[in-house]
Design an enzyme around this catalytic site. Sequence first.
Site, short mmCIF file in Angstrom:
data_model
loop_
_atom_site.label_atom_id
_atom_site.label_comp_id
_atom_site.label_asym_id
_atom_site.label_seq_id
_atom_site.Cartn_x
_atom_site.Cartn_y
_atom_site.Cartn_z
N SER A 104 -2.77 12.81 4.32
CA SER A 104 -3.54 13.69 3.44
C SER A 104 -3.66 13.12 2.03
O SER A 104 -4.24 13.76 1.15
CB SER A 104 -2.87 15.08 3.37
OG SER A 104 -2.84 15.69 4.64
N LYS A 147 -7.71 -9.55 0.63
CA LYS A 147 -9.03 -9.80 0.08
C LYS A 147 -9.51 -11.21 0.45
O LYS A 147 -8.77 -12.18 0.32
CB LYS A 147 -9.00 -9.66 -1.45
CG LYS A 147 -8.72 -8.24 -1.94
CD LYS A 147 -8.66 -8.21 -3.45
CE LYS A 147 -8.45 -6.79 -3.95
NZ LYS A 147 -9.62 -5.91 -3.67
N GLU A 164 -7.73 -2.62 -15.69
CA GLU A 164 -8.49 -1.51 -15.11
C GLU A 164 -8.99 -0.61 -16.23
O GLU A 164 -8.24 -0.29 -17.16
CB GLU A 164 -7.62 -0.70 -14.15
CG GLU A 164 -7.19 -1.45 -12.90
CD GLU A 164 -6.39 -0.57 -11.97
OE1 GLU A 164 -6.94 -0.14 -10.93
OE2 GLU A 164 -5.22 -0.29 -12.27
N LYS A 177 3.63 -0.77 -0.29
CA LYS A 177 4.43 -1.08 -1.47
C LYS A 177 4.47 0.14 -2.38
O LYS A 177 3.61 1.03 -2.26
CB LYS A 177 3.89 -2.33 -2.17
CG LYS A 177 2.45 -2.23 -2.65
CD LYS A 177 2.36 -1.71 -4.05
CE LYS A 177 0.97 -1.63 -4.57
NZ LYS A 177 0.84 -0.88 -5.83
N GLY A 198 1.50 10.24 5.52
CA GLY A 198 0.84 10.40 4.24
C GLY A 198 -0.67 10.47 4.41
O GLY A 198 -1.43 10.08 3.51
N HIS A 205 1.56 -7.14 -6.54
CA HIS A 205 0.27 -7.81 -6.51
C HIS A 205 0.23 -9.11 -7.32
O HIS A 205 -0.17 -10.16 -6.82
CB HIS A 205 -0.82 -6.88 -7.07
CG HIS A 205 -1.02 -5.63 -6.29
ND1 HIS A 205 -0.97 -5.57 -4.92
CD2 HIS A 205 -1.30 -4.37 -6.70
CE1 HIS A 205 -1.21 -4.34 -4.52
NE2 HIS A 205 -1.41 -3.59 -5.58
#
Length: 454
Positions: A13, A171, A205, A137, A11, A229
């Site tokens: 690209s 993170k 978001e 995921k 994957g 998440h």
Amino acid sequence: MTSPHVLVLFGASGDLAKRKLFPGLFRLHCSGLLPDVRIIGTGRHSPGSDEEFRASVEPEDAGEGWAEFAEGVRFVVSSADDGDELAAAVEQAEKELGGGDVRRLLYLSVPPSAMEPMIAMLDATGLAQRAHLVLEKPFGSDLDSARSLNRAVLGTFAEDDVFRIDHFLGKESVQNILALRFGNGLMEPVWNARHVAYVQIDVPEEIGIEGRASFMESTGTFRDMISTHLFQLLGFVALEPPPALDAGALHERKAEVFGAVRPLDPERVVFGQYAGYRDEDGVDDDSRVETFVAIEAFVDNPRWEGVPFLLRTGKCLGATRRTITLGFREPPLAMFAGETGGAPNELVLELTDSPRISLDIRTKTPGPDLALEPHTLSVRFGGEDSLEAYEKLLLDAMAGDHTLFTSTREVERLWELCDPVLADPPTAQVYEPGSWGPQEALDLAGERGWRLPG
């Protein structure tokens, strides 16, 4: 530093490779943290020559050093039906690295439906030998598909060679949850239902789907964010103290938390779809796919009995944030005038690229009256030495460190929790872009409301 590696990006690209993987690998190279590597991007369709592929993934701010790094980057066409040319390219790259102890890191950033055929190809071509496998995921699309995928993966790779990636766990701000709890004698004694009234895990978001209609239509926000998440963040917040901060202990403690999560109440699950979503290119005119989810969950164990965990995420909302809030109970005696009229004491963890931990407290108001006013204690952390999530996780996968990845047991248990909602999903309520979702979701938080504006 680890052994020399051949890194194969399936994957390559796609959006993830351009935005995160290649910039992250380049920064690791520039900082001297990346071992000697050859990087092979692969996919069904060629982006052109190797030079054209390198140019397509070059970060805008690459500057000096990119040319040297890019010499070790190439693209090879492959598919689940034909991986022979890719296998030959990997063998050639290993020879360039001197053979011997060269390892392979196979990174599958492909849709869940494509993973099993890819695993079969890796097995048939011998690419699975001496390899660590990174799986993006979502891990399947429901419990049955997740179990089928796990059977396929573990039929070809040893569990120790499999790395199911959830980049939120990479993170530094998320890892700081562990540091805050277990590195400070002040925190762990109050990290329980006796002192904590509620927990909010809020990941709104501002952006819409940004041309990813195919992904959203096939996956939806619940599969994309809640089953991965946000529940993983819940696991970090709610786990019992592990005997050690290593992969085995943390996975065991998180699995215990997920095992204690009460079956989700359909009446406390809210789906939403922003107005205008159906007008996006590639979206069905009658789409019922959710772009917003809010849920109330409970962890039925002694530490968290009765404490609501409120999870919220969605597109086209009022801000882009990653915020965990622990709200503390009021003192048993109200001794000050107007004491309970203000905001409660809250510990707030901002999990952004500029991480911050703050604590809302009350102090005496200046003047003759013995009254209270709110104040906030705050600390920012991070700096030049901080690693971006994908940088950290790529290094850990090469080193064989599973601490910040997810286990088979965790994945399957989370699908057990999520499957009933997916089998009978609530109707997605329309909400306005720039808002904070449907009113029913705002009401989940009760009188206190959500920490973020609403």
